[in-house]
Design a protein around this motif. Sequence first.
Motif, PDB file in Angstrom:
ATOM      1  N   LYS A 113       0.828  -1.206   0.000  1.00  0.00           N
ATOM      2  CA  LYS A 113       0.000   0.000   0.000  1.00  0.00           C
ATOM      3  C   LYS A 113       0.861   1.254   0.000  1.00  0.00           C
ATOM      4  CE  LYS A 113      -4.164  -1.765   2.234  1.00  0.00           C
ATOM      5  NZ  LYS A 113      -5.029  -1.660   3.433  1.00  0.00           N
ATOM      6  N   LYS A 114       1.938   1.244   0.780  1.00  0.00           N
ATOM      7  CA  LYS A 114       2.826   2.407   0.852  1.00  0.00           C
ATOM      8  C   LYS A 114       3.500   2.643  -0.499  1.00  0.00           C
ATOM      9  CE  LYS A 114       6.692   4.416   3.251  1.00  0.00           C
ATOM     10  NZ  LYS A 114       7.996   4.142   3.730  1.00  0.00           N
ATOM     11  N   ALA A 115       3.948   1.567  -1.150  1.00  0.00           N
ATOM     12  CA  ALA A 115       4.604   1.701  -2.448  1.00  0.00           C
ATOM     13  C   ALA A 115       3.630   2.248  -3.495  1.00  0.00           C
ATOM     14  CB  ALA A 115       5.160   0.358  -2.902  1.00  0.00           C
ATOM     15  N   MET A 116       2.389   1.800  -3.461  1.00  0.00           N
ATOM     16  CA  MET A 116       1.399   2.299  -4.414  1.00  0.00           C
ATOM     17  C   MET A 116       1.115   3.771  -4.164  1.00  0.00           C
ATOM     18  SD  MET A 116       0.758  -0.065  -6.510  1.00  0.00           S
ATOM     19  CE  MET A 116      -0.665   0.588  -7.330  1.00  0.00           C
ATOM     20  N   HIS A 117       1.027   4.172  -2.894  1.00  0.00           N
ATOM     21  CA  HIS A 117       0.774   5.570  -2.557  1.00  0.00           C
ATOM     22  C   HIS A 117       1.954   6.444  -2.990  1.00  0.00           C
ATOM     23  CE1 HIS A 117      -0.812   9.015  -0.446  1.00  0.00           C
ATOM     24  NE2 HIS A 117       0.326   9.153   0.199  1.00  0.00           N
ATOM     25  N   ASP A 118       3.182   5.985  -2.741  1.00  0.00           N
ATOM     26  CA  ASP A 118       4.368   6.746  -3.142  1.00  0.00           C
ATOM     27  C   ASP A 118       4.460   6.879  -4.652  1.00  0.00           C
ATOM     28  OD1 ASP A 118       5.018   7.025  -0.492  1.00  0.00           O
ATOM     29  OD2 ASP A 118       6.600   5.488  -0.514  1.00  0.00           O
ATOM     30  N   GLU A 119       4.096   5.817  -5.375  1.00  0.00           N
ATOM     31  CA  GLU A 119       4.154   5.854  -6.838  1.00  0.00           C
ATOM     32  C   GLU A 119       3.133   6.837  -7.388  1.00  0.00           C
ATOM     33  OE1 GLU A 119       3.186   2.856 -10.491  1.00  0.00           O
ATOM     34  OE2 GLU A 119       4.299   2.050  -8.808  1.00  0.00           O
TER      35      GLU A 119
END
Length: 86
Positions: free
Chosen positions: A41-47
């Motif tokens: 979830k964090k990686a998707m938000h950062d992307e």
Amino acid sequence: MLGGISIWQLLIVLGIIILIFGTKKLRNVGGDLGGAVKGFKKAMHDEDKQTEEDTDKPQAQVRHDNEGHTYDVKAERKSEEQEERK
């Protein structure tokens, strides 16, 4: 219910899994799975945030003496190995 599976059958299967693996191993697997979901979830938000920032920035343009021609360029850093060869 769930395709003909009753709650008692699910509890029996859960009991067998706990007997085979133990509660400590299942707790570790649950923690690892939760950490993986949080990381995803964090990686998707950062992307998404990075994509929004990239679309806001204009492209760099290089202009020459001739005003009629404009060239769009993308600068990339060469690796040290390629620089040493030259």
